[in-house]
Motif scaffolding. Structure first.
Motif, short mmCIF file in Angstrom:
data_model
loop_
_atom_site.label_atom_id
_atom_site.label_comp_id
_atom_site.label_asym_id
_atom_site.label_seq_id
_atom_site.Cartn_x
_atom_site.Cartn_y
_atom_site.Cartn_z
N LYS A 1 0.72 -1.31 -0.05
CA LYS A 1 -0.24 -0.22 0.02
C LYS A 1 0.86 1.22 0.19
O LYS A 1 0.54 2.16 0.60
N LEU A 2 1.75 1.13 -1.00
CA LEU A 2 2.83 2.36 -0.97
C LEU A 2 2.26 3.36 -1.98
O LEU A 2 1.63 3.03 -2.87
N ASP A 3 2.70 4.66 -1.80
CA ASP A 3 2.37 5.45 -3.03
C ASP A 3 3.89 5.97 -3.71
O ASP A 3 4.07 7.12 -4.21
N THR A 4 4.45 5.00 -4.15
CA THR A 4 5.69 4.94 -4.81
C THR A 4 5.61 5.41 -6.11
O THR A 4 4.81 4.90 -7.13
N ARG A 5 6.46 6.31 -6.74
CA ARG A 5 6.44 6.69 -7.98
C ARG A 5 7.46 5.95 -8.79
O ARG A 5 8.60 5.62 -8.28
N VAL A 6 7.22 5.31 -9.91
CA VAL A 6 7.95 4.31 -10.64
C VAL A 6 8.16 4.84 -12.03
O VAL A 6 7.32 5.13 -12.76
N VAL A 7 9.41 5.03 -12.18
CA VAL A 7 9.93 5.33 -13.71
C VAL A 7 10.27 4.02 -14.30
O VAL A 7 11.52 3.51 -14.03
N VAL A 8 9.57 3.55 -15.20
CA VAL A 8 9.88 2.14 -15.80
C VAL A 8 10.61 2.87 -17.17
O VAL A 8 10.41 3.49 -17.90
N VAL A 9 11.98 2.15 -17.11
CA VAL A 9 12.61 2.45 -18.49
C VAL A 9 12.74 1.49 -19.49
O VAL A 9 13.03 0.42 -19.36
N GLY A 10 12.05 1.82 -20.72
CA GLY A 10 12.00 1.17 -21.70
C GLY A 10 12.97 1.34 -22.77
O GLY A 10 14.15 1.81 -22.51
N SER A 11 12.64 0.96 -24.34
CA SER A 11 13.54 0.97 -25.03
C SER A 11 13.19 1.54 -26.46
O SER A 11 12.04 1.21 -26.67
N ALA A 12 13.80 2.22 -27.24
CA ALA A 12 13.55 2.55 -28.59
C ALA A 12 13.37 1.52 -29.41
O ALA A 12 12.66 1.40 -30.57
N ALA A 13 13.69 0.18 -28.86
CA ALA A 13 13.45 -1.20 -29.66
C ALA A 13 12.20 -1.44 -29.69
O ALA A 13 11.73 -2.35 -30.48
N GLU A 14 11.28 -0.93 -28.77
CA GLU A 14 10.00 -1.18 -28.80
C GLU A 14 9.21 -0.58 -30.06
O GLU A 14 8.33 -1.17 -30.68
N TYR A 15 9.82 0.31 -30.93
CA TYR A 15 9.31 0.94 -32.07
C TYR A 15 9.50 0.11 -33.32
O TYR A 15 8.65 -0.07 -34.10
N GLY A 16 10.75 -0.69 -33.08
CA GLY A 16 10.91 -1.76 -34.16
C GLY A 16 11.01 -1.18 -35.52
O GLY A 16 11.62 -0.36 -35.89
N ALA A 17 10.00 -1.70 -36.35
CA ALA A 17 10.18 -1.40 -37.88
C ALA A 17 9.80 -0.09 -38.23
O ALA A 17 8.51 0.30 -38.36
#
Length: 240
Positions: free
Chosen positions: A52-68
């Motif tokens: 039950k935390l109010d933690t802010r999470v910055v999820v680090v993704g990647s430009a590889a998600e854009y792909g083609a």
């Protein structure tokens, strides 16, 4: 990050107010990368909910998600449809969708930073920058007489660590719940020009570069010819 009990114990003990979730795997093996890149995020979110935390999470993704991506699609905005062409890009995109899902359904305070290419010393040799750094060192040590790569005409968006950190902090402090923000320089750079810059820092001429076929240097897979970020969204929160 692949052991749910370890993640739960850590979150319960630390009770963090802010998390930069940078864990990532790019083995190319779906089971491995899915465990870290996708399920690791789920375990993190579930642990925050259970405490039950109010933690802010910055999820680090990647430009590889854009792909083609086609050359004319650039610069790539966050609204561009993701069409990953690698296991890494696919499982990172699953991570992004997981984060959005938890933001919608459980009100987890999460934002997504979609990072393009980092120009940072000490990177894995599976990445171009790390491989180039290792080859330059081998050349300086007289272990090789040339630095040989495959196609160097591809254009990428490279950002230094200080600029990337500044953007990540802005996303953490002012990013909107559930939103994706590109992290990059907003400029295309050919792999050849980047390599020449790296060589010149050590006083080495670009004449030592040998550009061979990608197959001859063991490079496989889909090669996006040009991709760079539209960074107007992150710039708007940096300037607030």
């Amino acid at each position: 990050m692949t052991d749910v009990s370890s993640v739960t114990e850590l979150i319960a003990r630390v009770k963090p107010s802010l998390i930069f979730h940078l864990a990532g795997s790019f083995t190319g093996l779906f089971e491995n990368d899915f465990q870290v890149n996708t399920l690791g995020a789920k375990y993190l979110f579930d642990s925050i909910l259970s405490e039950k935390l109010d933690t802010r999470v910055v999820v680090v993704g990647s430009a590889a998600e854009y792909g083609a991506v086609l050359a004319e699609d650039n610069p790539i905005a966050e609204t561009f449809p993701c069409r990953p062409v690698s296991v890494y890009g696919l499982t990172k995109n699953y991570q992004t969708e997981m984060a959005k899902y938890y933001a919608r359904t459980s009100n987890i305070d999460v934002v997504i930073a979609r990072v393009f290419n980092l120009a940072v010393p000490g990177l894995s040799q599976r990445l171009f920058y790390g491989r180039a750094e290792a080859m330059i060192q081998a050349y300086k040590n007289k272990q090789i007489s040339k630095v040989e790569f495959g196609n160097l005409s591809s254009e990428r968006d490279y950002i230094g660590i200080e600029d990337a950190a500044t953007q990540l902090i802005a996303i953490a402090e002012r990013g909107t719940l559930g939103e994706v923000y590109n992290v990059g320089s907003g400029l295309p750079k050919t792999m050849r020009s980047l390599l020449i810059e790296m060589l010149s820092k050590d006083g080495i001429s670009g004449d030592v570069i040998v550009e061979a076929s990608s197959e001859s240097v063991g490079r496989k897979g889909f090669d996006v010819p040009r991709i760079y970020a539209d960074i107007s969204k992150v710039a708007s929160i940096q300037n607030n």
